[in-house]
Design an enzyme around this catalytic site. Sequence first.
Site, short mmCIF file in Angstrom:
data_model
loop_
_atom_site.label_atom_id
_atom_site.label_comp_id
_atom_site.label_asym_id
_atom_site.label_seq_id
_atom_site.Cartn_x
_atom_site.Cartn_y
_atom_site.Cartn_z
N LYS A 1 8.97 6.55 6.90
CA LYS A 1 8.26 7.62 7.62
C LYS A 1 7.42 7.06 8.76
O LYS A 1 7.42 7.58 9.86
CB LYS A 1 7.30 8.39 6.68
CG LYS A 1 7.96 9.04 5.49
CD LYS A 1 6.94 9.83 4.67
CE LYS A 1 5.84 8.99 4.06
NZ LYS A 1 6.26 8.03 3.04
N ARG B 1 3.07 3.50 -7.40
CA ARG B 1 3.08 4.42 -6.25
C ARG B 1 4.29 5.34 -6.30
O ARG B 1 4.20 6.52 -5.97
CB ARG B 1 3.05 3.62 -4.95
CG ARG B 1 1.67 3.01 -4.69
CD ARG B 1 1.71 1.94 -3.63
NE ARG B 1 2.07 2.45 -2.33
CZ ARG B 1 2.64 1.71 -1.37
NH1 ARG B 1 2.92 0.44 -1.59
NH2 ARG B 1 2.91 2.24 -0.21
N ARG C 1 8.07 -5.73 2.70
CA ARG C 1 7.42 -5.23 3.92
C ARG C 1 6.22 -6.08 4.30
O ARG C 1 5.45 -6.52 3.45
CB ARG C 1 6.99 -3.78 3.69
CG ARG C 1 6.29 -3.16 4.87
CD ARG C 1 6.28 -1.67 4.75
NE ARG C 1 5.28 -1.19 3.80
CZ ARG C 1 5.00 0.10 3.63
NH1 ARG C 1 5.67 1.02 4.30
NH2 ARG C 1 4.09 0.46 2.75
N ARG D 1 0.73 -5.85 2.61
CA ARG D 1 -0.30 -4.93 2.13
C ARG D 1 -0.48 -5.16 0.64
O ARG D 1 0.49 -5.34 -0.08
CB ARG D 1 0.16 -3.48 2.35
CG ARG D 1 -0.40 -2.86 3.59
CD ARG D 1 0.22 -1.53 3.87
NE ARG D 1 0.17 -0.56 2.78
CZ ARG D 1 0.61 0.68 2.87
NH1 ARG D 1 1.14 1.11 4.00
NH2 ARG D 1 0.53 1.52 1.86
N ARG E 1 0.23 15.16 0.43
CA ARG E 1 0.84 14.40 -0.66
C ARG E 1 0.68 15.12 -2.00
O ARG E 1 1.13 14.59 -3.01
CB ARG E 1 0.16 13.05 -0.75
CG ARG E 1 1.02 11.88 -0.24
CD ARG E 1 0.16 10.67 -0.37
NE ARG E 1 0.82 9.42 -0.40
CZ ARG E 1 0.89 8.60 0.64
NH1 ARG E 1 0.44 8.96 1.83
NH2 ARG E 1 1.41 7.40 0.49
P1 AMP Z 1 0.41 4.98 2.84
O1 AMP Z 1 0.03 4.03 3.93
O2 AMP Z 1 0.82 6.34 3.34
O3 AMP Z 1 1.42 4.40 1.88
O4 AMP Z 1 -0.92 5.25 1.98
C1 AMP Z 1 -1.59 4.18 1.32
C2 AMP Z 1 -2.54 4.72 0.27
O5 AMP Z 1 -3.52 5.56 0.90
C3 AMP Z 1 -1.90 5.62 -0.79
O6 AMP Z 1 -1.32 4.87 -1.87
C4 AMP Z 1 -3.11 6.43 -1.25
O7 AMP Z 1 -3.97 5.66 -2.08
C5 AMP Z 1 -3.86 6.66 0.07
N1 AMP Z 1 -3.38 7.90 0.73
C6 AMP Z 1 -2.71 8.01 1.92
N2 AMP Z 1 -2.46 9.29 2.22
C7 AMP Z 1 -2.98 10.02 1.20
C8 AMP Z 1 -3.02 11.41 0.92
N3 AMP Z 1 -2.47 12.32 1.73
N4 AMP Z 1 -3.64 11.81 -0.25
C9 AMP Z 1 -4.20 10.92 -1.08
N5 AMP Z 1 -4.18 9.59 -0.87
C10 AMP Z 1 -3.58 9.14 0.26
#
Ligand code: AMP
Length: 217
Positions: free
Chosen positions: A13, A169, A125, A158, A88
Site C-alpha cells: 500500500k 500484525r 523489508r 522497522r 483499520r
Molecule cells: P503501518 O506503518 O501502517 O504498518 O503502521 C505501523 C503501526 O502503527 C501499526 O502496527 C499500528 O500499531 C499503528 N497504526 C498505524 N495506523 C493505524 C490505525 N489506523 N489504527 C491504529 N493503529 C495504527
Amino acid sequence: MRLVFLGPPGAGKGTQAKKVAGEFGIPHISTGDLLRSEVDRGTALGQKASSYMSTGNLVPDEVVVAMIESRVLEQDCQPGYLLDGFPRTLPQARALDAAVQERPLGRAIYFEVEDAALIDRLVGRRTCRNCGMTYHGTNRPEKELGICDRCGEEVTQREDDREELVRNRLEVYRRETSPVISFYEDNGILSTVAAGASIDEVYGSVTRVLRGLGESS
Ligand code: AMP
C-alpha cells in the site's frame, strides 16, 4: 480523488500510495508514518502510541481518528487525498465517513495478497526512517547498502517487521481490519487489486481503477 488504500501489512500500500500521490498531486497520508514521527519526536501522542506499535497492536481508535479527522480537512486536501493504513477498524471507518460527510470518499482500493508472500515481504523489508521509502533485502535493495536512494538517510529494519511481530500484525489485521473491506463493499466504493504482482504491474491495475476502467467489486 479522495482515496483509501486497504490491505494487510506488506501488501504494498505504501509503495503504491507514494507513486499515486506523486502522479496525481494529492497528499499521501500514512497513519503509520505520522505515528512513527510522533514517536521519534517524543511527543505525548508518540509516547502513548509507542507501546502499541512496538508490540504490533493497534493504537486506540480515538488517537488515530483525532489525528486523521483534522488532517483531511486541511487546505492541501481540498483537491483530494490518499489515506494509507487508515481506517483499520470499523469504528475508524465510521468516524471517517462522518468526518467527510460533505465530500465523501471516492474509492477504497483493497490490495489482495496471499499470506506467504506477506511474511517474506515484511521480514525482508528495509525502511528509511526519514522519508519512509521502502526497500527489500533481495527483491529491491537500496543502491548503496543502508543508505536511502531518495534522501540519503539511513535505511534499517522497522522494529515491528521482525518475524514474531509480523505474525501478530497479520493476526490483528485479520481480526480488526478485514471487516473494513466489507464495509466499503457495502458502500459500493470498493475495488480489489491483485497485489501479489510486481510493483509496476500493481501500479497499472491501480491507475486503471482510478481512471474508471478497473473492475469494481
Ligand atoms: P503501518 O506503518 O501502517 O504498518 O503502521 C505501523 C503501526 O502503527 C501499526 O502496527 C499500528 O500499531 C499503528 N497504526 C498505524 N495506523 C493505524 C490505525 N489506523 N489504527 C491504529 N493503529 C495504527
